[in-house]
Design an enzyme around this catalytic site. Structure first.
Site, mmCIF file in Angstrom:
data_model
loop_
_atom_site.group_PDB
_atom_site.id
_atom_site.type_symbol
_atom_site.label_atom_id
_atom_site.label_comp_id
_atom_site.label_asym_id
_atom_site.label_seq_id
_atom_site.Cartn_x
_atom_site.Cartn_y
_atom_site.Cartn_z
ATOM 1 N N ASP A 277 -7.861 0.126 9.888
ATOM 2 C CA ASP A 277 -6.414 0.275 9.723
ATOM 3 C C ASP A 277 -5.686 -0.892 10.388
ATOM 4 O OD1 ASP A 277 -3.819 1.096 9.413
ATOM 5 O OD2 ASP A 277 -3.952 2.797 10.822
ATOM 6 N N LYS A 284 -0.112 -4.042 12.439
ATOM 7 C CA LYS A 284 -0.204 -3.623 13.845
ATOM 8 C C LYS A 284 -0.231 -4.836 14.768
ATOM 9 C CE LYS A 284 -2.818 0.686 13.291
ATOM 10 N NZ LYS A 284 -1.794 1.581 13.835
ATOM 11 N N ASP A 295 -10.816 4.560 12.768
ATOM 12 C CA ASP A 295 -9.858 5.356 11.987
ATOM 13 C C ASP A 295 -10.532 6.168 10.878
ATOM 14 O OD1 ASP A 295 -7.217 6.150 11.991
ATOM 15 O OD2 ASP A 295 -6.535 4.595 10.610
ATOM 16 N N ASP A 354 1.956 1.598 7.805
ATOM 17 C CA ASP A 354 0.991 1.990 8.839
ATOM 18 C C ASP A 354 0.858 3.512 8.954
ATOM 19 O OD1 ASP A 354 -0.863 1.645 10.813
ATOM 20 O OD2 ASP A 354 0.577 1.097 12.390
ATOM 21 N N ARG A 358 -1.543 9.986 6.306
ATOM 22 C CA ARG A 358 -0.958 11.136 5.601
ATOM 23 C C ARG A 358 -0.928 10.902 4.094
ATOM 24 N NH1 ARG A 358 4.293 10.489 9.273
ATOM 25 N NH2 ARG A 358 2.707 9.537 10.582
#
Ligand code: BES
Ligand code: MN
Ligand code: ZN
Length: 508
Positions: A277, A284, A295, A354, A358
């Site tokens: 990720d 990030k 992740d 990011d 979900r």
């Protein structure tokens, strides 16, 4: 490592080493007292000289204990007897295993499983001794060209129980513990693998590998993998918006274990499998970005749990669904502001690329419906906010069904892999309402782990569902850095409890 159980006196063991406990201050445990008596006070003389106080973590190795058959006797400090709880017990076992491993005794008979742990029975003590021993000995050295070789490694540990009457429950505990330890190890290995090796395709291969491994045992485990073309055809617009920026194609990996009756509704486990990720276009910060190889630990815990369930041949149906993808920035990556249509038909404004977990979970949670699940549990390294709220000890637990919440909290307490309930109140829902789409993928200021769960809740209204946010618990940082294999123990315990419940009160 080989584990086994027996019942018998310490002075009569013909073995390289016998392990007994000493409480603080200089108080012999029951089995230490036996050795002391048969050797005319050899142990108590040594303690009186002040060589071992009995503090938790201390140890003292004795040779040639008179009138005793074992080659060595290892005394282990257990702290104050009154204070011996779960955590102390695990520390004692862990310290013992480390000491034995460095010592050169290849076989040992350990009497610490007879210690009095507050509120815990033989089954629990044996279970946790084996799980802790296995965890303590875990190393991830597949990718080191020079392996650490121990000259005389510990090969066999025999745990003792105080009477033959306890053997059956101890044997059962040993079987469960080894299945769970195997699942934890598998989840750790997958989590620890670097993201250039552990790609979505690799995850799919390992899931298929698990089926092959169990084929011989005639286990009812099968694997199916959906590729991007299939996901597009189904309409998984949220999931595909995450993978579109990456060179690595996404895979929806499905494991199906049919241990129960054919028409029995399955427990469905959904694990976030982001193999790296970066944050995507909402990139990030570089500090600790390397940790985002973990992740995919939700997905790894699903594979690990299925491995344990299959090992135990539990009479129950369990399905594992793992959306696996990378989250990368590129010219084809999704942008902040994109609006995508999920499999449920609900539209989502991607405010922050990011918040990708979900997005891949929501389509998988909709896909779940076709299994007519009894319950669905998703497991995800979902939010940094969960680490802020709860730190590194419990998983964050959210659920739309309170009996399920209780079952999971209990399974956590029993397995030592604890969760803590967080609120999933409607009040928070407005934080993810959006003007241009049905919802947005971030909730703004405050309650970041709750608004993430609220997002998922919009896709799980048709069944009983729980969400475990494992962002704080899936890996350790610093010196002992590495994946933890959690929540394999909690999930396996939950499933064991379900099976036991069904056996006790068979429904008509
Ligand atoms: N995988 C991360 C969550 C995470 C971050 C877990 C740090 C453990 C440590 C997740 O995909 C993420 O990036 N979440 C964002 C959400 C935010 C953009 C609303 C976060 O937590 O910062
Ligand atoms: Mn992210
Ligand atoms: Zn993520």
């Amino acid at each position: 490592m080989e584990f086994s159980i027996k019942s018998g006196h310490p002075e009569k063991q013909r073995t390289a080493c016998v392990v007994v406990g000493v409480y603080e201050p200089r108080r012999l445990s029951e089995n230490a007292r036996r050795l002391d008596e048969c050797s005319d006070g050899y142990l108590s003389t040594i303690l009186r000289r002040g060589d071992l106080e009995g503090k938790l973590g201390q140890s003292l190795l004795l040779h040639n204990v008179p009138n005793a058959l074992p080659d060595r006797v290892l005394l282990i400090g257990c702290g104050r007897e009154r204070e011996l709880g779960d955590a102390q017990y695990r520390k004692i076992i862990s310290k013992t295993i480390e000491t034995l491993h460095d010592m050169g005794s290849m076989e040992t008979v350990c009497y610490l499983t007879e210690l009095n742990v507050r509120g815990r029975d033989t089954h629990w003590r044996v279970r946790h001794a084996i799980e802790t021993a296995s965890s303590t000995l875990y190393r991830f050295e597949q990718l080191k060209s020079k392996k650490n070789v121990t000259r005389r490694p510990l090969r066999k540990i025999i745990f003792s129980v105080s009477s033959r009457r306890e053997l059956p429950q101890a044997e059962q505990a040993s079987i469960e513990a080894q299945a769970i330890a195997g699942g934890v190890k598998l989840a750790k290995d997958l989590g620890n693998l670097p993201p250039n090796i552990c790609t979505p395709t690799y995850m799919a291969e390992r899931a298929k590998g698990l089926c092959l491994l169990h084929k011989k045992a005639k286990a009812q485990l099968s694997c199916e993998v959906l590729d991007e073309a299939k996901m597009l055809e189904l309409g998984m617009g949220a999931l595909l918006s995450v993978s579109q920026g990456s060179e690595a194609p996404a895979k929806l990996v499905m494991l199906d274990y049919q241990g129960g009756k054919k028409n029995q509704q399955p427990i469905v486990l959904v694990g976030k499998g982001v193999t790296f990720d970066t944050g995507g276009i909402s990139l990030k910060k570089p500090e600790n970005m390397h940790e985002m190889k973990y992740d995919m630990c939700g997905a790894a815990s699903v594979i690990g749990t299925l491995s344990a369930v299959v090992d135990l041949q539990l009479p129950i149906n369990v399905v594992g669904l793992m959306p696996c993808t990378e989250n990368s920035p590129s010219g084809s990556a999704s942008r902040p502001g994109d609006i995508v249509t999920s499999l449920s038909g609900q539209t989502i404004e991607v405010i922050n690329t990011d918040a990708e977990g979900r997005l891949i979970l929501c389509d998988t949670l909709t896909y779940c419906e076709r299994y007519k699940p009894e319950v669905v549990i998703d497991i995800a390294t979902l939010t940094g906010a969960c680490v802020v709220a709860l730190g590194k000890h419990p998983h964050g637990l959210f659920s739309n069904h309170s009996p399920l919440t209780n079952d999971l909290l209990n399974a956590g307490r029993e397995s030592g892999d604890r969760a803590w309930e967080m609120p999933l109140w409607e009040d928070y829902q407005e934080q993810i309402d959006a003007p241009f789409a049905d919802m947005k993928n971030v909730g703004g200021k405050g309650a970041g782990s709750i608004t993430a769960a609220c997002f998922l809740a919009r896709f799980t209204r048709k069944y009983q569902w729980a969400h475990l946010d494992i962002a704080g618990t899936a890996w350790h940082e610093g010196d002992k850095r590495g994946a933890t294999g959690r929540p394999v123990p909690l999930l396996t315990q939950y499933i064991i409890d379900k099976v036991r419940e069904a056996e006790e009160e068979p429904k008509e």
